[in-house]
Design a protein around this motif. Structure first.
Motif, short mmCIF file in Angstrom:
data_model
loop_
_atom_site.label_atom_id
_atom_site.label_comp_id
_atom_site.label_asym_id
_atom_site.label_seq_id
_atom_site.Cartn_x
_atom_site.Cartn_y
_atom_site.Cartn_z
N GLY A 141 -11.88 -6.77 -0.33
CA GLY A 141 -12.44 -8.10 -0.54
C GLY A 141 -11.61 -8.95 -1.48
N GLY A 142 -12.02 -10.23 -1.60
CA GLY A 142 -11.39 -11.15 -2.52
C GLY A 142 -10.01 -11.61 -2.09
N LEU A 143 -9.31 -12.23 -3.04
CA LEU A 143 -7.91 -12.60 -2.86
C LEU A 143 -7.08 -11.49 -3.47
CD1 LEU A 143 -5.57 -14.62 -2.26
CD2 LEU A 143 -5.96 -15.57 -4.54
N THR A 144 -6.21 -10.87 -2.67
CA THR A 144 -5.41 -9.76 -3.19
C THR A 144 -3.94 -10.13 -3.26
OG1 THR A 144 -5.14 -8.74 -0.99
CG2 THR A 144 -7.00 -8.00 -2.34
N ILE A 145 -3.33 -9.77 -4.39
CA ILE A 145 -1.88 -9.86 -4.56
C ILE A 145 -1.37 -8.46 -4.25
CG2 ILE A 145 0.01 -10.39 -6.13
CD1 ILE A 145 -2.15 -11.90 -7.85
N ASN A 146 -0.59 -8.33 -3.19
CA ASN A 146 -0.20 -7.02 -2.70
C ASN A 146 1.25 -6.72 -3.04
OD1 ASN A 146 -2.74 -6.55 -0.92
ND2 ASN A 146 -2.02 -8.58 -0.34
N PHE A 147 1.51 -5.49 -3.48
CA PHE A 147 2.86 -5.14 -3.89
C PHE A 147 3.11 -3.65 -3.66
CE2 PHE A 147 -0.01 -5.08 -7.52
CZ PHE A 147 0.24 -3.86 -8.13
N TYR A 148 4.38 -3.31 -3.59
CA TYR A 148 4.80 -1.93 -3.38
C TYR A 148 5.39 -1.41 -4.68
CZ TYR A 148 6.77 2.11 -0.93
OH TYR A 148 7.06 3.39 -0.49
N CYS A 149 4.87 -0.30 -5.17
CA CYS A 149 5.29 0.21 -6.47
C CYS A 149 5.16 1.73 -6.50
CB CYS A 149 4.44 -0.41 -7.58
SG CYS A 149 4.89 0.07 -9.25
N LYS A 150 6.22 2.42 -6.93
CA LYS A 150 6.20 3.88 -7.08
C LYS A 150 5.77 4.57 -5.78
CE LYS A 150 5.35 3.66 -12.06
NZ LYS A 150 4.45 4.02 -13.18
#
Length: 306
Positions: A141-150
């Protein structure tokens, strides 16, 4: 029988190409019934057109996700009857494929009685969808800031206030994401990248601080809209009509062709003026007026299965 609701999503939000995704209060419902055998029966019904959609098993994302979940937990598949009632228009940039994937994974979790970690759930979904900005907001849900890490996909979630209306103007033609990626350049220049970096920062600050007047600038994009808009008649005029009518922000939803606008007032007028511009370009449209969906489906699964 269990029923879950998977929200539509607006990915690439404004300048957030492959990065920002927003869950919306337009849902696909999944009715899930466990069988005593290993047969998997999936029915998909387009609620907007009141007809069944036939998809080959090898291309059925609900089935592929369901099987992938059982493969991951290393257990024999348990049969189920799954009926997806689609309210999200198909192939219009509102995450219909992501909904199918999340729905299939969630159905497997319910039938198996085993809920994997949120991190693993996201990895399975992204493996199938390839784009985290669609599947992650559908799950949490919501507004997500998506990123790739580790070596994992992760996200930061922002709850969006219910005071905002999101207007979805949906043209009556499909655009497949694969085709829309083909129109993008292989290389972007520094000015375009800098433009989008600044706008992403501004957009997230605008939503967090409820300074919505910043969204017109914040939703500007130079990475994908300039290329994809060529496939959508009247795109620039539709955005202009939204702003002239009082919208805070407007942008392509996902890969398109749906155009999203947000506002606190005059939503009906904004929607109709956007629709008129499409009509002047001989494009029929449907309109949905929705809110952000901040509720987490994963949390709901956790409560149901635990």
């Amino acid at each position: 029988m269990s029923t879950i609701k998977v929200p539509a999503t607006s990915a690439n939000l404004g300048p957030g190409y492959d990065t920002l995704g927003l869950a919306l209060s337009l849902y696909n419902d999944f009715d899930i019934k466990k069988r005593k055998d290993q047969q998997l029966k999936i029915t998909i019904i387009d609620q907007n057109k009141n007809k069944e959609i036939k998809i080959a098993r090898k291309d059925n994302l609900v089935a592929l996700a369901y099987q992938k979940y059982f493969d991951f937990i290393a257990e024999d598949l348990i049969g189920a009857e799954i009926t997806e009632k689609m309210h999200t228009p198909l192939a219009r940039g509102l995450g219909s494929s992501s909904s199918a994937i999340i729905g299939g994974l969630a159905a497997a979790a319910i039938v198996s009685g085993k809920l994997i970690s949120k991190t693993d759930f996201i990895q399975l979904a992204v493996d199938l969808e390839k784009h985290p900005d669609n599947v992650v907001p559908a799950l949490v849900g919501g507004l997500t800031i998506n990123f790739y890490c580790k070596n994992n996909y992760d996200y930061y979630k922002i709850d969006i206030e219910q005071e905002l209306d999101f207007i979805l103007v949906v043209p009556d033609f499909e655009l497949k994401t694969e085709k829309l990626r083909q129109v993008l350049p292989e290389v972007v220049d520094y000015p375009s990248a800098i433009n989008n970096l600044s706008r992403v920062s501004l957009l997230t600050a605008a939503f967090i601080n409820r300074e919505y007047h910043l969204l017109k600038t914040a939703m500007e994009d130079q990475l994908h809209q300039p290329y994809r808009k060529k496939l959508i008649k009247g795109f620039d005029q539709v955005l202009a009509a939204a702003y002239e009518s009082g919208a805070y922000g407007a942008a392509l939803s996902g890969a398109g062709p749906t155009i999203l606008a947000c506002t606190q007032k005059k939503s009906d007028q904004i929607a109709q003026n956007m629709k008129k511009v499409f009509a002047s370009n001989a494009v029929k449209t449907d309109i949905f007026k929705v809110k952000a969906c901040n509720q987490s489906l994963y949390q709901n699964l956790k409560e149901e299965i635990s």
